[in-house]
Design a protein around this motif. Structure first.
Motif, PDB file in Angstrom:
ATOM      1  N   GLY A  74     -29.629  72.904  -8.884  1.00  7.51           N
ATOM      2  CA  GLY A  74     -30.289  73.922  -9.498  1.00  7.51           C
ATOM      3  C   GLY A  74     -30.061  75.101  -8.807  1.00  7.51           C
ATOM      4  O   GLY A  74     -30.390  76.289  -9.329  1.00  7.51           O
ATOM      5  N   GLU A  75     -29.304  75.224  -7.865  1.00  7.90           N
ATOM      6  CA  GLU A  75     -28.819  76.608  -7.228  1.00  7.90           C
ATOM      7  C   GLU A  75     -27.609  77.353  -7.956  1.00  7.90           C
ATOM      8  O   GLU A  75     -26.725  76.429  -8.297  1.00  7.90           O
ATOM      9  N   VAL A  76     -27.445  78.481  -7.892  1.00  6.45           N
ATOM     10  CA  VAL A  76     -26.535  79.315  -8.705  1.00  6.45           C
ATOM     11  C   VAL A  76     -25.587  79.699  -7.430  1.00  6.45           C
ATOM     12  O   VAL A  76     -26.097  80.227  -6.525  1.00  6.45           O
ATOM     13  N   VAL A  77     -24.265  79.465  -7.435  1.00  5.90           N
ATOM     14  CA  VAL A  77     -23.158  79.686  -6.162  1.00  5.90           C
ATOM     15  C   VAL A  77     -22.316  80.651  -6.662  1.00  5.90           C
ATOM     16  O   VAL A  77     -21.728  80.474  -8.096  1.00  5.90           O
ATOM     17  N   CYS A  78     -21.980  81.861  -6.008  1.00  6.89           N
ATOM     18  CA  CYS A  78     -20.996  82.795  -6.634  1.00  6.89           C
ATOM     19  C   CYS A  78     -19.474  82.392  -5.953  1.00  6.89           C
ATOM     20  O   CYS A  78     -19.567  82.595  -4.614  1.00  6.89           O
ATOM     21  N   CYS A  79     -18.702  82.081  -6.656  1.00  9.35           N
ATOM     22  CA  CYS A  79     -17.442  81.467  -6.039  1.00  9.35           C
ATOM     23  C   CYS A  79     -16.465  82.649  -6.263  1.00  9.35           C
ATOM     24  O   CYS A  79     -16.194  83.343  -7.030  1.00  9.35           O
ATOM     25  N   THR A  80     -15.745  82.894  -4.893  1.00 16.87           N
ATOM     26  CA  THR A  80     -14.941  84.185  -4.732  1.00 16.87           C
ATOM     27  C   THR A  80     -13.606  83.729  -4.592  1.00 16.87           C
ATOM     28  O   THR A  80     -12.408  84.502  -4.220  1.00 16.87           O
ATOM     29  N   LYS A  81     -13.426  82.063  -3.888  1.00 13.81           N
ATOM     30  CA  LYS A  81     -12.209  81.617  -3.459  1.00 13.81           C
ATOM     31  C   LYS A  81     -12.287  80.465  -4.106  1.00 13.81           C
ATOM     32  O   LYS A  81     -12.974  79.830  -4.452  1.00 13.81           O
ATOM     33  N   PHE A  82     -10.914  80.058  -4.357  1.00 17.40           N
ATOM     34  CA  PHE A  82     -10.660  78.777  -5.488  1.00 17.40           C
ATOM     35  C   PHE A  82      -9.348  78.212  -5.045  1.00 17.40           C
ATOM     36  O   PHE A  82      -8.326  78.694  -4.213  1.00 17.40           O
ATOM     37  N   ILE A  83      -9.591  76.853  -5.032  1.00 20.09           N
ATOM     38  CA  ILE A  83      -8.468  75.919  -4.585  1.00 20.09           C
ATOM     39  C   ILE A  83      -8.138  74.862  -5.649  1.00 20.09           C
ATOM     40  O   ILE A  83      -9.058  74.328  -6.246  1.00 20.09           O
ATOM     41  N   GLN A  84      -6.878  74.687  -5.851  1.00 19.19           N
ATOM     42  CA  GLN A  84      -6.407  73.733  -6.966  1.00 19.19           C
ATOM     43  C   GLN A  84      -6.411  72.272  -6.206  1.00 19.19           C
ATOM     44  O   GLN A  84      -5.615  71.865  -5.606  1.00 19.19           O
ATOM     45  N   ARG A  85      -7.791  71.584  -6.176  1.00 23.69           N
ATOM     46  CA  ARG A  85      -7.919  70.269  -5.456  1.00 23.69           C
ATOM     47  C   ARG A  85      -7.042  69.314  -5.598  1.00 23.69           C
ATOM     48  O   ARG A  85      -6.762  68.394  -4.693  1.00 23.69           O
ATOM     49  N   ASP A  86      -6.197  69.236  -6.881  1.00 23.01           N
ATOM     50  CA  ASP A  86      -5.504  68.069  -7.028  1.00 23.01           C
ATOM     51  C   ASP A  86      -3.916  68.434  -7.019  1.00 23.01           C
ATOM     52  O   ASP A  86      -3.150  67.616  -7.304  1.00 23.01           O
ATOM     53  N   MET A  87      -3.550  69.650  -6.436  1.00 22.31           N
ATOM     54  CA  MET A  87      -2.337  70.014  -6.185  1.00 22.31           C
ATOM     55  C   MET A  87      -1.852  69.538  -4.531  1.00 22.31           C
ATOM     56  O   MET A  87      -2.542  70.142  -3.708  1.00 22.31           O
ATOM     57  N   ASP A  88      -0.952  68.535  -4.674  1.00 23.50           N
ATOM     58  CA  ASP A  88      -0.561  68.045  -3.331  1.00 23.50           C
ATOM     59  C   ASP A  88       1.064  67.567  -3.214  1.00 23.50           C
ATOM     60  O   ASP A  88       1.311  66.644  -3.843  1.00 23.50           O
TER      61      ASP A  88
END
Length: 194
Positions: A74-88
C-alpha cells in the motif's frame, strides 16, 4: 500543471503516464495521456519508443505495481535508480547487472524525486519475483528499467512511482491480484490531490 517538487512543474497535457496494465491505471487516468505498454521489458521499450515519437512528451511518468520486502503493501515509493535484475554476463567478465559494451553503469540513476515519498532502487526483469533476496535493489517490477533508460537517452524528465502490491515472497501472486486495483487511487492522491 503537474508538480513533482518545488523545482519541477510540467503541463499536464504534455505529460505521458505509462502503465504496464490498464488495471494499474484504473479510471483515474482515462482523461490523461495514458500509455499501456503490456508486461515485460521488451513491450515497455517498444511501446514507449513509439509513443515518444508520436506525442513528444515533456515528462514521462511511470506508474505501476511492484513487490518489495523493504516497503509495506500500500506504500508508494519513488524510484530514482534502476537495475536490470536479469542481466548477468559475469561469465564473460562483466559486472552483475552490467549490459556489455553499452557504457551504461549497472545501476542507472535517472529520475525525479518527489517530496514526501521514500526513495527506492527498482530491479526490473522479465520474471515475477517470488523469492526476492537481493540487497542491491529494494523494489521489484518488470518494466521500469527500460522506461528510465529510454527517457534518459531521449533527454526527457522521468518520474517513477511504484505502488507496493506484494512482498515479492511466496504470497506475491495472491497479494498482487488484490492490491493492483488500489494503485490508481494512491497515485491520484499523490499527483493530483496535493
Amino acid at each position: 500543471m503537474i508538480t513533482i517538487n518545488e523545482d519541477h512543474r510540467f503541463p499536464l497535457d504534455e505529460t505521458l503516464f505509462v502503465f504496464a496494465l490498464d488495471s494499474e491505471a484504473g479510471k483515474v487516468f482515462n482523461d490523461k495521456n495514458k500509455l499501456i505498454t503490456g508486461i515485460g521489458k521488451v513491450n515497455a521499450a517498444m511501446e514507449l519508443t513509439k509513443e515518444i515519437h508520436r506525442r513528444k512528451p515533456k515528462l514521462i511518468v511511470n506508474l505501476g505495481s511492484a513487490g518489495s520486502k523493504s516497503f509495506h503493501k500500500g506504500e508508494v515509493v519513488c524510484c530514482t535508480k534502476f537495475i536490470q535484475r536479469d542481466m548477468d554476463v559475469r561469465g564473460l567478465g562483466f559486472g552483475l547487472y552490467e549490459t556489455p559494451l553499452s557504457g551504461i553503469p549497472p545501476v542507472l540513476e535517472y529520475g525525479l524525486k518527489t517530496n514526501g515519498l521514500p526513495e527506492g532502487i527498482c530491479g526490473s526483469g522479465d520474471s515475477f519475483e517470488m523469492n526476492h533476496s537481493e540487497a542491491d535493489y529494494n523494489v521489484v517490477d518488470m518494466e521500469a528499467y527500460p522506461l528510465a533508460l529510454i527517457a534518459m537517452k531521449e533527454n526527457i524528465p522521468f518520474l517513477c512511482l511504484k505502488y507496493i502490491s506484494d512482498d515479492a515472497g511466496s504470497d506475491a501472486a495472491e497479494d498482487w491480484t488484490v492490491q493492483v486495483h488500489l494503485a490508481s487511487e494512491a497515485f491520484n492522491k499523490i499527483l493530483f490531490l496535493k
